[in-house]
Design a protein around this motif. Structure first.
Motif, mmCIF file in Angstrom:
data_model
loop_
_atom_site.group_PDB
_atom_site.id
_atom_site.type_symbol
_atom_site.label_atom_id
_atom_site.label_comp_id
_atom_site.label_asym_id
_atom_site.label_seq_id
_atom_site.Cartn_x
_atom_site.Cartn_y
_atom_site.Cartn_z
ATOM 1 N N LEU A 141 0.830 -1.213 0.000
ATOM 2 C CA LEU A 141 0.000 0.000 0.000
ATOM 3 C C LEU A 141 0.860 1.258 0.000
ATOM 4 O O LEU A 141 0.532 2.249 -0.658
ATOM 5 C CB LEU A 141 -0.951 -0.009 1.194
ATOM 6 C CG LEU A 141 -1.940 -1.180 1.248
ATOM 7 C CD1 LEU A 141 -2.811 -1.084 2.494
ATOM 8 C CD2 LEU A 141 -2.776 -1.280 -0.011
ATOM 9 N N SER A 142 1.963 1.207 0.714
ATOM 10 C CA SER A 142 2.875 2.339 0.726
ATOM 11 C C SER A 142 3.439 2.598 -0.670
ATOM 12 O O SER A 142 3.493 3.737 -1.137
ATOM 13 C CB SER A 142 4.003 2.080 1.721
ATOM 14 O OG SER A 142 4.904 3.150 1.745
ATOM 15 N N GLU A 143 3.832 1.528 -1.355
ATOM 16 C CA GLU A 143 4.353 1.658 -2.720
ATOM 17 C C GLU A 143 3.304 2.217 -3.670
ATOM 18 O O GLU A 143 3.629 2.880 -4.657
ATOM 19 C CB GLU A 143 4.843 0.294 -3.219
ATOM 20 C CG GLU A 143 5.276 0.249 -4.661
ATOM 21 C CD GLU A 143 6.443 1.172 -4.995
ATOM 22 O OE1 GLU A 143 6.591 1.523 -6.187
ATOM 23 O OE2 GLU A 143 7.199 1.560 -4.080
ATOM 24 N N MET A 144 2.027 1.995 -3.368
ATOM 25 C CA MET A 144 0.944 2.475 -4.222
ATOM 26 C C MET A 144 0.531 3.910 -3.877
ATOM 27 O O MET A 144 -0.470 4.411 -4.376
ATOM 28 C CB MET A 144 -0.249 1.526 -4.125
ATOM 29 C CG MET A 144 0.076 0.136 -4.650
ATOM 30 S SD MET A 144 -1.259 -1.032 -4.423
ATOM 31 C CE MET A 144 -2.270 -0.603 -5.831
ATOM 32 N N GLY A 145 1.317 4.590 -3.041
ATOM 33 C CA GLY A 145 1.087 6.006 -2.790
ATOM 34 C C GLY A 145 0.219 6.339 -1.604
ATOM 35 O O GLY A 145 -0.166 7.500 -1.420
ATOM 36 N N MET A 146 -0.094 5.355 -0.771
ATOM 37 C CA MET A 146 -0.896 5.605 0.424
ATOM 38 C C MET A 146 0.007 5.742 1.639
ATOM 39 O O MET A 146 1.057 5.124 1.725
ATOM 40 C CB MET A 146 -1.879 4.457 0.653
ATOM 41 C CG MET A 146 -2.975 4.381 -0.376
ATOM 42 S SD MET A 146 -3.938 2.850 -0.240
ATOM 43 C CE MET A 146 -3.296 1.943 -1.651
ATOM 44 N N LEU A 147 -0.430 6.550 2.580
ATOM 45 C CA LEU A 147 0.222 6.626 3.875
ATOM 46 C C LEU A 147 -0.444 5.570 4.747
ATOM 47 O O LEU A 147 -1.646 5.654 5.015
ATOM 48 C CB LEU A 147 0.031 8.011 4.498
ATOM 49 C CG LEU A 147 0.562 8.083 5.906
ATOM 50 C CD1 LEU A 147 1.804 8.932 5.956
ATOM 51 C CD2 LEU A 147 -0.498 8.596 6.849
ATOM 52 N N VAL A 148 0.309 4.564 5.176
ATOM 53 C CA VAL A 148 -0.260 3.489 5.993
ATOM 54 C C VAL A 148 -0.092 3.874 7.461
ATOM 55 O O VAL A 148 1.028 4.070 7.931
ATOM 56 C CB VAL A 148 0.406 2.137 5.693
ATOM 57 C CG1 VAL A 148 -0.251 1.031 6.502
ATOM 58 C CG2 VAL A 148 0.324 1.824 4.195
ATOM 59 N N VAL A 149 -1.206 4.016 8.161
ATOM 60 C CA VAL A 149 -1.156 4.448 9.558
ATOM 61 C C VAL A 149 -0.543 3.354 10.425
ATOM 62 O O VAL A 149 -0.565 2.173 10.076
ATOM 63 C CB VAL A 149 -2.543 4.865 10.085
ATOM 64 C CG1 VAL A 149 -3.133 5.982 9.223
ATOM 65 C CG2 VAL A 149 -3.499 3.694 10.173
ATOM 66 N N SER A 150 -0.014 3.750 11.570
ATOM 67 C CA SER A 150 0.685 2.793 12.428
ATOM 68 C C SER A 150 -0.267 1.863 13.168
ATOM 69 O O SER A 150 0.091 0.729 13.482
ATOM 70 C CB SER A 150 1.587 3.525 13.430
ATOM 71 O OG SER A 150 0.810 4.358 14.261
ATOM 72 N N SER A 151 -1.468 2.307 13.455
ATOM 73 C CA SER A 151 -2.419 1.444 14.173
ATOM 74 C C SER A 151 -2.872 0.302 13.281
ATOM 75 O O SER A 151 -3.162 0.497 12.101
ATOM 76 C CB SER A 151 -3.646 2.242 14.608
ATOM 77 O OG SER A 151 -3.300 3.187 15.579
ATOM 78 N N THR A 152 -2.927 -0.876 13.869
ATOM 79 C CA THR A 152 -3.448 -2.044 13.167
ATOM 80 C C THR A 152 -4.500 -2.701 14.043
ATOM 81 O O THR A 152 -4.584 -2.440 15.246
ATOM 82 C CB THR A 152 -2.332 -3.058 12.847
ATOM 83 O OG1 THR A 152 -1.714 -3.464 14.072
ATOM 84 C CG2 THR A 152 -1.299 -2.472 11.908
#
Length: 196
Positions: free
Chosen positions: A132-143
């Motif tokens: 998802l990061s490579e696809m331009g999204m900021l991935v939040v730290s919470s899971t």
């Protein structure tokens, strides 16, 4: 102001259990005042990727791809509800996401994982983080990791048993983290155009 949040789910199995978490996530987001929509890869029914959305001439993409591209562009944030297949990602959801690229840019995403066992899909969540990061999204730290899924949510996505009722604090943190980043990204996009 409510956020527009798309909740993506990707199992194609006939007896899918993760749909429970996807439904629960939509309900929780709506209870918090957001506009949540479930995007079920099986229901969308995109073919195995041959051409990305951007590779079609305007107006020539399949209708379901065109409609989904518009929804992705209009969304403020995304939740990916992911199951684990042999330590990896679900092929149905990966296929759906790979049809798009620029449509995802400049918005946050959060990952909720599940499995039938105690590992709760965390290895798939780890794989999705980089994708998802490579696809331009900021991935939040919470899971959010739920497993065994059948002990946490019933067929309608309602919490059951000790496991289901204990996930409330983690879910609240998960949603609050995503909403904070979505609001920050919204404000930044209003302030200035993305760099490309």
């Amino acid at each position: 102001m409510p956020l527009r949040i798309l909740v993506f789910y990707g199992s194609y199995r006939s007896d899918r259990k993760g749909i429970r978490l996807a439904r629960h996530m939509c309900e929780e987001l709506r209870l918090r005042g957001h506009l949540a929509e479930l995007i079920d890869a099986k229901a969308v029914g995109l073919p195995i990727i041959d051409r990305m959305y951007k590779e079609f001439s305007p107006g020539e993409a399949p209708p379901q791809m065109e409609a989904l591209a518009a929804k992705i562009r209009q969304a403020d944030a995304f939740v990916f509800v992911v199951g684990e297949y042999n330590w990896g990602v679900q092929p149905g959801l990966k296929n759906l996401t790979d049809h798009f690229l620029e449509e995802w840019f400049w918005r946050p995403a959060a990952i909720a994982s599940y499995s039938a066992g105690r590992t709760a899909g965390v290895r798939a969540a780890l794989a999705w983080r980089g994708t998802l990061s490579e696809m331009g999204m900021l991935v939040v730290s919470s899971t959010l990791a739920i497993g065994p899924i059948e002990e946490a949510l019933d067929d309608h996505g309602r919490p059951t048993g000790e496991l289901g009722h204990s996930m409330g604090p983690a879910l609240s943190k998960f949603v609050e983290d995503l909403a904070w980043w979505a609001e920050a990204a919204q404000a930044q996009r209003a302030r200035r155009e993305p760099p490309y």
